[in-house]
Design a protein around this motif. Structure first.
Motif, PDB file in Angstrom:
ATOM      1  N   PRO A   1       0.887  -1.194  -0.015  1.00 47.03           N
ATOM      2  CA  PRO A   1      -0.041   0.153   0.051  1.00 47.03           C
ATOM      3  C   PRO A   1       0.824   1.227   0.126  1.00 47.03           C
ATOM      4  O   PRO A   1       1.842   1.261   0.713  1.00 47.03           O
ATOM      5  N   LEU A   2       0.318   2.222  -0.557  1.00 48.35           N
ATOM      6  CA  LEU A   2       1.270   3.638  -0.704  1.00 48.35           C
ATOM      7  C   LEU A   2       1.248   4.112   0.718  1.00 48.35           C
ATOM      8  O   LEU A   2       2.416   4.625   0.924  1.00 48.35           O
ATOM      9  N   ILE A   3       0.470   4.079   1.880  1.00 44.47           N
ATOM     10  CA  ILE A   3       0.625   4.519   2.823  1.00 44.47           C
ATOM     11  C   ILE A   3       1.682   3.894   3.792  1.00 44.47           C
ATOM     12  O   ILE A   3       2.648   4.311   4.543  1.00 44.47           O
TER      13      ILE A   3
ATOM     14  N   LYS B   1      10.045   4.077   6.785  1.00 42.07           N
ATOM     15  CA  LYS B   1      11.030   4.700   7.345  1.00 42.07           C
ATOM     16  C   LYS B   1      10.858   5.508   8.514  1.00 42.07           C
ATOM     17  O   LYS B   1      11.329   5.266   9.519  1.00 42.07           O
ATOM     18  N   PRO B   2       9.794   6.268   8.513  1.00 37.72           N
ATOM     19  CA  PRO B   2       9.394   6.965   9.622  1.00 37.72           C
ATOM     20  C   PRO B   2       8.752   6.150  10.989  1.00 37.72           C
ATOM     21  O   PRO B   2       9.475   6.484  11.888  1.00 37.72           O
ATOM     22  N   TRP B   3       8.219   5.037  10.606  1.00 37.02           N
ATOM     23  CA  TRP B   3       7.899   4.177  11.583  1.00 37.02           C
ATOM     24  C   TRP B   3       9.088   3.263  12.291  1.00 37.02           C
ATOM     25  O   TRP B   3       9.086   3.284  13.506  1.00 37.02           O
TER      26      TRP B   3
ATOM     27  N   LEU C   1      11.024   5.884  14.392  1.00 40.40           N
ATOM     28  CA  LEU C   1      10.281   6.007  15.725  1.00 40.40           C
ATOM     29  C   LEU C   1      10.285   4.724  16.574  1.00 40.40           C
ATOM     30  O   LEU C   1      10.580   5.022  17.828  1.00 40.40           O
ATOM     31  N   LEU C   2      10.409   3.544  16.129  1.00 40.33           N
ATOM     32  CA  LEU C   2      10.544   2.431  17.072  1.00 40.33           C
ATOM     33  C   LEU C   2      12.049   2.383  17.580  1.00 40.33           C
ATOM     34  O   LEU C   2      12.292   1.914  18.713  1.00 40.33           O
ATOM     35  N   SER C   3      13.054   2.600  16.788  1.00 38.92           N
ATOM     36  CA  SER C   3      14.425   2.729  17.422  1.00 38.92           C
ATOM     37  C   SER C   3      14.610   3.647  18.285  1.00 38.92           C
ATOM     38  O   SER C   3      14.985   3.539  19.513  1.00 38.92           O
TER      39      SER C   3
END
Length: 593
Positions: free
Chosen positions: A572-574, A580-582, A585-587
Motif C-alpha cells: 500500500p502507498l501509505i 522509514k519514519p515508523w 520511531l521504534l528505534s
C-alpha cells in the motif's frame, strides 16, 4: 452550448443559413429571414431590427406572444434600449421592467451613414451569456457589412471559409487556435507571412501570433519590428497598402519593416467591432507584385474576423487554465477523505534501491613462476586480449649462461664416464653416470624456466590491471601478480543492500540496473544470491547481493557504479511512505525506554 465557446454543429447551421438569406435581393425578405435565423439560433422569444434615420424606428420585427406578454409596452422598451446602445456604441444587456429575468440583448452597429442595432428578447442562462454575446456580435457584424458593402447579384459569402474561421472558437487552447487562424489567413490571401495583433483597451498593440510560429517570443528583434509595424497600421481608419501613392508610403516604420523583414509588399486590415478596434491583420508578400486583390474579400469578412479574433483572445491559454485550476470549486470533505484513503490503501509496486558496482564474473591472474628480470611489456590496462596473446617477456640471458655451464659440466662428466668405463673402474663409472643424470635434470629445469619467460593471457577478455611499463628492466618475484584479465561478455553487479532491507530481499527477484555512465539505459537481471555475512562499506553494515547480466557490446567496464532497483512486490502507498519514519520511531522508543 458552453460558456465562451461555440459548438461546431450550430456554427455550420449559421453558415448555411447566412448563405441562404444573403441571396435574397428584396430588403424585407432579407430582414425577415435574418430575424428568423437570429431568433432560432439563440432560442430567443423575439427579435427586432432597428435603424436610426432621423429617429429610432423598427425596420423589422419577429415577436412571439410570450415576448409581448413580458411588457405592457415592449416596443417602447426596445426603442429606448436601442437608443442607449447606439449612443454609447456598445453592447447592452438590460432587464425588462415587468419581467426582470427576461433580458434585452442589444447589438449596435455603426458603418458610415448606417446606424442601427439588432435586439433579441430572451431569458438567457448566466453560463451561456458570453457565448450569446459572441453570436450576437457575429450577426450584427454581418448585418453591418451587408449595409456597407451590398452584395452584387450572383455574389455570395464564402460560407465554407467562414465556417473554418468560426470553428476555431471551439479550440480548447488559444495558442493552437491562433496558429490555425494565421494559417487560414495566409492560405486565403496567398501571401508569405501573416501577423496578428490585438489592440487593448488602452490602445496598446500586442503581437499575438505569427504564421508558422507556435509561440511568439516578444523579445526577438523580429517580433518587436512586427509590433511597431502593426501599431503603425492600427491607427489608420481603413485598409493600409504599402507601398502606395499615399503619405503612408513615407512612414519610416514601414520602410524599416520592409528592409528588416525582407518583404516587398504589405496589406494591413484593422479589425473593429461597433467602432472599437480589437486588432490588426498584417499580410506580407516577398514579391513586389503580391496579390492584393483580396481587399474586397477581406472587407466582406472583416466583421467575422473581428468577432473570431476577439473570441480567441478571450480564451485562456494552457498555462492560464492550469493557474486557474486551484480557484475552482473544491470537492466536499467526505469526497476528499475517500480519495485520500483510496490512494493510501491502493497497492503500488514496491522497489528497494541500493548502490551497485560492476565486477567481472571471473578474473584470471598472471604471475611469473620464477624470479627474473622484466624485459618487455606489450600491453596496457584496458586492452582487449585473446587467449594466447603475449603480455610480457622476462630476461633469459642468465638462464642461457647457466644452461651453457651445466651443458659443459655434463659433457665433461660424459667423457669421464667413458674413460672410467674403458679402464674398468666400475665405481668411478657409476659416479660419472649419476653426475650426468643430475646435469640432465638441471637442464630440463632450465628449459622449463625458459618456457615461462613469455607471459600470455589464458582467456579472451580485457586487461584490468598491469601497468608495468615503468618496471621494464626491473626484477620481479615468483608469484607476484603482474596482470589481471577478465571476460566482459557477461558481467556481475554487486548490490550493497542496507541491513534494514535484507528481510525483504530473496533470490530470483527481478532487478533493474542503471549506471552513471549510461544514465539513459538500463539492464535487467535476477538476484542470484545474497552473501550471508555482512560487510562494512561506507561505515555501515551491508549485505552483498549479486546480479548477472549480458554485456554483449562491452559497454560496461568493471568498477562502474550505479543504482539497482529490486522489485519486491506490491505494498500500500501509505505503508511505503510511513515505513522509514515508523522504523525510526521504534528505534527511538527502544533507546528511550
Amino acid at each position: 452550448m458552453k460558456k465562451g465557446t461555440l459548438d461546431a454543429p450550430e456554427l455550420a447551421t449559421l453558415h448555411r443559413s447566412l448563405d441562404g438569406i444573403v441571396r435574397l435581393d428584396d430588403a424585407e425578405r432579407f430582414q425577415a429571414g435574418f430575424l428568423q435565423l437570429a431568433v432560432a439560433l439563440v432560442n430567443a422569444a423575439g427579435g427586432v431590427l432597428i435603424s436610426r434615420e432621423g429617429g429610432m424606428r423598427i425596420d423589422a420585427e419577429l415577436l412571439s406572444r410570450q415576448a409581448l406578454s413580458w411588457s405592457a409596452d415592449l416596443r417602447s422598451e426596445l426603442l429606448a434600449a436601442a437608443g442607449q446602445a447606439v449612443n454609447t456604441n456598445s453592447v447592452l444587456v438590460q432587464p425588462l421592467e415587468r419581467q426582470s429575468d427576461a433580458k434585452l440583448l442589444v447589438f449596435p452597429w455603426k458603418i458610415s451613414l448606417h446606424t442601427g442595432c439588432l435586439v433579441l428578447v430572451m431569458i438567457p442562462e448566466e453560463t451561456q451569456l458570453d457565448a450569446l454575446l459572441l453570436y450576437g456580435q457575429l450577426l450584427a457584424g454581418f448585418m453591418a457589412q451587408r449595409k456597407k458593402v451590398p452584395l452584387q447579384k450572383g455574389q455570395s459569402l464564402d460560407t465554407g471559409l467562414i465556417q473554418r474561421f468560426t470553428r476555431l472558437l471551439a479550440e480548447s487552447d488559444r495558442d493552437t487556435a491562433l496558429l490555425r487562424f494565421t494559417s487560414l489567413l495566409r492560405q486565403m490571401a496567398g501571401c508569405d507571412r501573416v501577423a496578428v495583433a490585438v489592440v487593448g483597451a488602452d490602445g496598446h498593440t500586442r503581437l499575438e501570433a505569427l504564421s508558422d510560429i507556435t509561440k511568439v517570443d516578444q523579445r526577438t528583434s523580429e517580433a518587436r519590428l512586427f509590433t511597431r509595424t502593426l501599431a503603425e497600421c492600427q491607427i489608420q481608419d481603413g485598409i493600409v497598402i504599402y507601398p502606395s501613392s499615399s503619405k503612408l508610403n513615407s512612414s519610416p516604420v514601414l520602410k524599416e519593416a520592409a528592409e528588416g523583414l525582407q518583404m516587398k509588399r504589405f496589406l494591413a486590415l484593422p479589425l473593429s467591432i461597433e467602432g472599437l478596434k480589437v486588432g490588426v491583420l498584417l499580410f506580407c508578400w516577398k514579391d513586389s507584385k503580391g496579390n492584393i486583390r483580396v481587399i474586397q474579400r477581406l472587407q466582406l469578412l472583416q466583421p467575422i474576423l473581428a468577432a473570431v479574433l476577439k473570441g480567441l483572445c478571450q480564451q485562456p491559454t494552457t498555462r492560464e487554465r492550469i493557474l486557474r485550476w486551484p480557484t475552482k470549486k473544491k470537492p466536499s470533505r467526505p469526497v476528499l477523505v475517500s480519495i485520500v484513503l483510496l490512494l493510501a490503501l491502493f497497492p503500488l509496486p514496491f522497489k528497494l534501491k541500493a548502490p551497485c558496482v560492476v565486477v567481472p564474473t571471473t578474473t584470471r591472474y598472471i604471475a611469473p613462476r620464477y624470479d627474473g628480470i622484466l624485459l618487455e611489456v606489450l600491453v596496457q590496462p584496458g586492452d582487449m586480449v585473446n587467449a594466447g596473446t603475449i603480455l610480457a617477456r622476462l630476461d633469459g640471458r642468465e638462464l642461457a649462461l647457466e644452461e651453457a655451464r651445466i651443458t659443459a659440466e655434463r659433457d665433461k662428466s660424459r667423457k669421464l664416464h667413458d674413460r672410467y668405463m674403458g679402464s674398468g673402474d666400475a665405481a668411478q663409472t657409476q659416479l660419472a653416470r649419476l653426475d650426468i643424470q643430475r646435469y640432465d635434470e638441471q637442464l630440463q629445469l632450465l628449459k622449463n624456466k625458459q618456457e615461462q619467460l613469455i607471459l600470455t593471457s589464458p582467456v579472451d577478455g580485457m586487461l584490468l590491471s598491469g601497468d608495468n611499463l615503468r618496471r621494464e628492466g626491473g626484477p620481479v618475484s615468483r608469484g607476484e601478480t603482474l596482470f589481471e584479465v577478465a571476460p566482459i561478455e557477461r558481467m556481475r553487479a554487486e548490490l550493497a543492500l542496507p541491513e534494514k532491507d535484507v528481510s525483504f530481499i530473496s533470490p530470483g527477484m527481478s532487478t533493474k540496473l542503471r549506471f552513471d555512465s549510461y544514465a539513459e539505459r538500463s539492464w535487467k537481471g535476477e538476484l542470484l544470491r545474497i552473501i550471508p555475512r555482512s560487510q562494512l562499506r561506507g561505515n555501515r553494515n551491508v549485505f552483498i547481493a549479486t546480479v548477472e547480466f549480458d554485456n554483449d557490446k562491452g559497454e560496461l567496464r568493471p568498477g562502474m557504479s550505479g543504482k539497482a532497483h529490486v522489485k519486491v512486490g506490491y505494498r500500500p502507498l501509505i505503508w511505503q511512505l510511513l515505513r522509514k519514519p515508523w522504523y525510526t520511531l521504534l528505534s527511538l522508543l527502544d533507546r528511550l525506554f
